[in-house]
Design an enzyme around this catalytic site. Structure first.
Site, PDB file in Angstrom:
ATOM      1  N   LYS A   1     -32.367  13.099   3.088  1.00 29.83           N
ATOM      2  CA  LYS A   1     -31.336  14.139   3.118  1.00 29.83           C
ATOM      3  C   LYS A   1     -31.748  15.154   4.161  1.00 29.83           C
ATOM      4  O   LYS A   1     -32.945  15.319   4.436  1.00 29.83           O
ATOM      5  CB  LYS A   1     -31.220  14.828   1.745  1.00 29.83           C
ATOM      6  CG  LYS A   1     -29.922  15.577   1.541  1.00 29.83           C
ATOM      7  CD  LYS A   1     -28.777  14.652   1.165  1.00 29.83           C
ATOM      8  CE  LYS A   1     -27.450  15.375   1.124  1.00 29.83           C
ATOM      9  NZ  LYS A   1     -26.378  14.503   0.599  1.00 29.83           N
TER      10      LYS A   1
ATOM     11  N   ASP B   1     -22.010  15.503   4.578  1.00 35.43           N
ATOM     12  CA  ASP B   1     -22.162  16.062   3.226  1.00 35.43           C
ATOM     13  C   ASP B   1     -21.409  17.389   3.254  1.00 35.43           C
ATOM     14  O   ASP B   1     -20.585  17.609   4.158  1.00 35.43           O
ATOM     15  CB  ASP B   1     -23.648  16.258   2.872  1.00 35.43           C
ATOM     16  CG  ASP B   1     -23.848  16.639   1.402  1.00 35.43           C
ATOM     17  OD1 ASP B   1     -23.457  15.862   0.530  1.00 35.43           O
ATOM     18  OD2 ASP B   1     -24.356  17.743   1.109  1.00 35.43           O
TER      19      ASP B   1
HETATM   20  P1  NDP Z   1     -16.903  19.503   1.111  1.00 31.89           P
HETATM   21  O1  NDP Z   1     -17.640  20.499   1.942  1.00 31.89           O
HETATM   22  O2  NDP Z   1     -15.842  18.680   1.739  1.00 31.89           O
HETATM   23  O3  NDP Z   1     -16.245  20.234  -0.150  1.00 31.89           O
HETATM   24  C1  NDP Z   1     -16.962  20.965  -1.085  1.00 31.89           C
HETATM   25  C2  NDP Z   1     -15.939  21.655  -1.972  1.00 31.89           C
HETATM   26  O4  NDP Z   1     -16.575  22.252  -3.081  1.00 31.89           O
HETATM   27  C3  NDP Z   1     -15.203  22.772  -1.253  1.00 31.89           C
HETATM   28  O5  NDP Z   1     -13.888  22.803  -1.728  1.00 31.89           O
HETATM   29  C4  NDP Z   1     -15.977  24.003  -1.686  1.00 31.89           C
HETATM   30  O6  NDP Z   1     -15.261  25.207  -1.629  1.00 31.89           O
HETATM   31  C5  NDP Z   1     -16.226  23.639  -3.123  1.00 31.89           C
HETATM   32  N1  NDP Z   1     -17.290  24.408  -3.741  1.00 31.89           N
HETATM   33  C6  NDP Z   1     -18.508  24.706  -3.259  1.00 31.89           C
HETATM   34  N2  NDP Z   1     -19.198  25.414  -4.169  1.00 31.89           N
HETATM   35  C7  NDP Z   1     -18.378  25.554  -5.227  1.00 31.89           C
HETATM   36  C8  NDP Z   1     -18.495  26.168  -6.496  1.00 31.89           C
HETATM   37  N3  NDP Z   1     -19.600  26.806  -6.852  1.00 31.89           N
HETATM   38  N4  NDP Z   1     -17.453  26.074  -7.344  1.00 31.89           N
HETATM   39  C9  NDP Z   1     -16.300  25.447  -6.994  1.00 31.89           C
HETATM   40  N5  NDP Z   1     -16.131  24.871  -5.808  1.00 31.89           N
HETATM   41  C10 NDP Z   1     -17.149  24.925  -4.949  1.00 31.89           C
HETATM   42  O7  NDP Z   1     -18.020  18.591   0.428  1.00 31.89           O
HETATM   43  P2  NDP Z   1     -17.883  17.150  -0.201  1.00 31.89           P
HETATM   44  O8  NDP Z   1     -16.583  17.019  -0.905  1.00 31.89           O
HETATM   45  O9  NDP Z   1     -18.253  16.169   0.827  1.00 31.89           O
HETATM   46  O10 NDP Z   1     -19.076  17.176  -1.248  1.00 31.89           O
HETATM   47  C11 NDP Z   1     -18.933  17.688  -2.558  1.00 31.89           C
HETATM   48  C12 NDP Z   1     -20.097  17.217  -3.411  1.00 31.89           C
HETATM   49  O11 NDP Z   1     -20.136  15.796  -3.409  1.00 31.89           O
HETATM   50  C13 NDP Z   1     -21.490  17.646  -2.937  1.00 31.89           C
HETATM   51  O12 NDP Z   1     -22.320  17.812  -4.065  1.00 31.89           O
HETATM   52  C14 NDP Z   1     -21.953  16.455  -2.129  1.00 31.89           C
HETATM   53  O13 NDP Z   1     -23.380  16.387  -2.041  1.00 31.89           O
HETATM   54  C15 NDP Z   1     -21.406  15.332  -2.986  1.00 31.89           C
HETATM   55  N6  NDP Z   1     -21.268  14.052  -2.309  1.00 31.89           N
HETATM   56  C16 NDP Z   1     -20.477  13.923  -1.193  1.00 31.89           C
HETATM   57  C17 NDP Z   1     -20.332  12.702  -0.607  1.00 31.89           C
HETATM   58  C18 NDP Z   1     -19.389  12.479   0.520  1.00 31.89           C
HETATM   59  O14 NDP Z   1     -19.192  11.312   0.896  1.00 31.89           O
HETATM   60  N7  NDP Z   1     -18.762  13.491   1.069  1.00 31.89           N
HETATM   61  C19 NDP Z   1     -21.098  11.514  -1.079  1.00 31.89           C
HETATM   62  C20 NDP Z   1     -21.817  11.740  -2.318  1.00 31.89           C
HETATM   63  C21 NDP Z   1     -21.912  12.982  -2.867  1.00 31.89           C
HETATM   64  P3  NDP Z   1     -15.547  26.305  -0.470  1.00 31.89           P
HETATM   65  O15 NDP Z   1     -14.682  25.893   0.661  1.00 31.89           O
HETATM   66  O16 NDP Z   1     -15.155  27.581  -1.098  1.00 31.89           O
HETATM   67  O17 NDP Z   1     -17.016  26.262  -0.152  1.00 31.89           O
END
Ligand code: NDP
Length: 444
Positions: A125, A165
């Site tokens: 990571k 990520d």
């Molecule tokens: P993105 O950056 O696309 O989206 C993250 C989302 O979560 C945003 O909407 C963000 O809002 C929101 N967020 C962040 N912190 C909080 C919080 N405390 N409460 C509510 N919403 C919050 O990331 P991903 O969708 O790619 O990733 C999301 C999760 O999935 C992470 O844990 C990542 O490690 C995991 N993951 C992702 C993969 C992938 O293929 N993308 C693969 C496997 C796991 P804001 O805009 O306000 O920050």
């Protein structure tokens, strides 16, 4: 006396001030106790001690110039945790909260997740405390180029293949890939999550969200339940949340809520995903904008309150430790029967205890969200072959992988006496494969 107590104590001693890493290591080591009992040769070979120690940790300065001409300095990281079963693989997180503890927890989990996919990829990571939010395209590009000016020497298609990520989407991968290609003068699959016209795989964008639903669909079926007719709450509104929403709806569920780090929207008639995609993917705005297009929906400031909404299935898809014990109690008392983790470690240990105590189906992140990295590995295969599969071909492979992950996790859970505890089963199934490889490679 537990066999792995000393290993956990060493993790705490050697990694002070790293609570997220301690949390992840403790959760995994607890479920590996019966594995240690049955495999004393692994204890003698120090497999468990080696497993919790990253093979390499890289930390570097990232200097770039903002639009006003001011010099900015961030810190970059790459944790190359374990390469026993293949080249290191894992995402790059760009978020102000990034630190060594968070990246070590993520890299550690990634070893097991990658192993569970059945594909030959090790765990890593990386990331930086850079915040792409509110930055111009030019600023993001200059940051990504500077980040790659150091990272390029540590990665390669057979060494370490980073991916997206939080905060690292197609735009950032594009800038990083462009800089790598420029420095190395080579066109290889060194990063995944690439654009479709320059080496990306179909389904990669959708893979984590789709895979989460495929995994949960298997788990639900096994308990005589289904997405069909269920009410679903999903946190986040990023990549994972958006495509989980899409697939859950395709499987017959009604998704009624999404969030961001400020608050959540609740649309009782079902979230209109086209609006969300426009706000988040095109305009890069806040989820609160949704109610301007759909006044019947309600926006509430305070993202943690999303779990107060009554639902059958909860899919936390935002970030680590976003669902605590109190929220878990609320979900249980509202009749929620399944929780599937789209984000990494979104449920606190207390929350997981509540799920298990209440007999809820619990899909742990390293199994349930492995579809993203699995499809990244399929992207690597296509890049090596200089060939592309169709959307349906990749989607069928993804579905099959998620079914197999479910089967492997549930059978390991039964075999080692953890009954229906998929979290323990996933830890064991992922670990056994890596431990076997480490043992075969000798003490290195
Ligand atoms: P993105 O950056 O696309 O989206 C993250 C989302 O979560 C945003 O909407 C963000 O809002 C929101 N967020 C962040 N912190 C909080 C919080 N405390 N409460 C509510 N919403 C919050 O990331 P991903 O969708 O790619 O990733 C999301 C999760 O999935 C992470 O844990 C990542 O490690 C995991 N993951 C992702 C993969 C992938 O293929 N993308 C693969 C496997 C796991 P804001 O805009 O306000 O920050």
């Amino acid at each position: 006396m537990k066999l792995l107590n000393d290993v956990m104590e060493q993790v705490i001693r050697r990694n002070p001030g790293e609570p997220e890493f301690h949390q992840a290591a403790r959760e995994v080591l607890d479920s590996l106790e019966p594995v240690a009992e049955r495999n004393t040769h692994w204890l003698e070979a120090g497999i468990f001690e080696r497993f919790v120690e990253p093979e390499r940790q890289i930390m570097f300065r990232v200097a770039w110039v903002d639009d006003t001409g001011k010099v900015r300095v961030n810190r970059g990281y790459r944790i190359q945790f374990n390469s026993a079963i293949g080249p290191y693989k894992g995402g790059i997180r760009l978020h102000p909260s990034v630190n060594i503890s968070i990246l070590k927890f993520l890299g550690f989990e990634q070893i097991l997740k990658n192993s569970l996919t059945g594909l030959p990829i090790g765990g890593a990571k990386g990331g930086s405390d850079f915040d792409p939010k509110g930055k111009s395209d030019g600023e993001v590009m200059r940051f990504c180029q500077s980040f790659m000016n150091e990272l390029y020497r540590h990665i390669g298609p057979d060494i370490d293949v980073p991916a997206g990520d939080i905060g690292t989407g197609a735009r950032e991968i594009g800038y990083m890939f462009g800089q790598y290609k420029k420095i190395r003068n080579e066109y290889t699959g060194v990063l995944t999550g690439k654009g479709l016209t320059w080496g990306g795989s179909l389904v990669r964008t959708e893979a984590t969200g789709y895979g989460l639903c495929y995994f949960m669909d298997e788990a639900l079926k096994d308990s005589g339940k289904s997405f069909k007719g269920s009410t679903v709450v999903i946190s986040g509104s990023g990549n994972v949340a958006i495509y989980a929403t899409q697939k859950a709806a395709e499987l017959g569920a009604k998704v009624v809520a999404l969030s961001d780090s400020n608050g959540f929207i609740h649309d009782r008639d079902g979230i209109k995903l086209d609006t969300v995609k426009k706000i988040k993917e095109v305009e890069r705005k806040r989820i609160s904008e949704y109610v301007k297009y759909h006044p019947e929906a309600v926006y509430t400031e305070n993202c943690g309150k999303i779990w107060d909404i009554k639902c059958d299935i909860a899919l936390p898809c935002a970030t680590q430790n976003e669902l605590d014990e109190t929220s878990a109690e609320t979900l249980a008392s509202n009749g929620c029967f399944a929780v599937g983790e789209g984000a990494n470690m979104p449920s606190t240990p207390g929350a997981i205890d509540v799920f298990l105590k209440n007999g809820m189906i619990f899909g742990p992140a390293k199994a349930a969200n492995a579809g993203g990295v699995a499809t990244s590995a399929l992207e690597m295969s296509q890049n090596s072959m200089r060939y592309s599969w169709t959307f349906d071909e990749v989607d069928a492979k993804l579905k099959n992988i998620m079914k197999n992950i479910y089967k492997a996790s549930s059978s390991a859970a039964s075999e080692y006496g953890f009954d229906k505890n998929l979290a323990a089963g996933a830890n064991i199934a992922g670990f056994v494969k890596v431990a076997n490889a480490m043992y075969s490679h000798g003490i290195v």
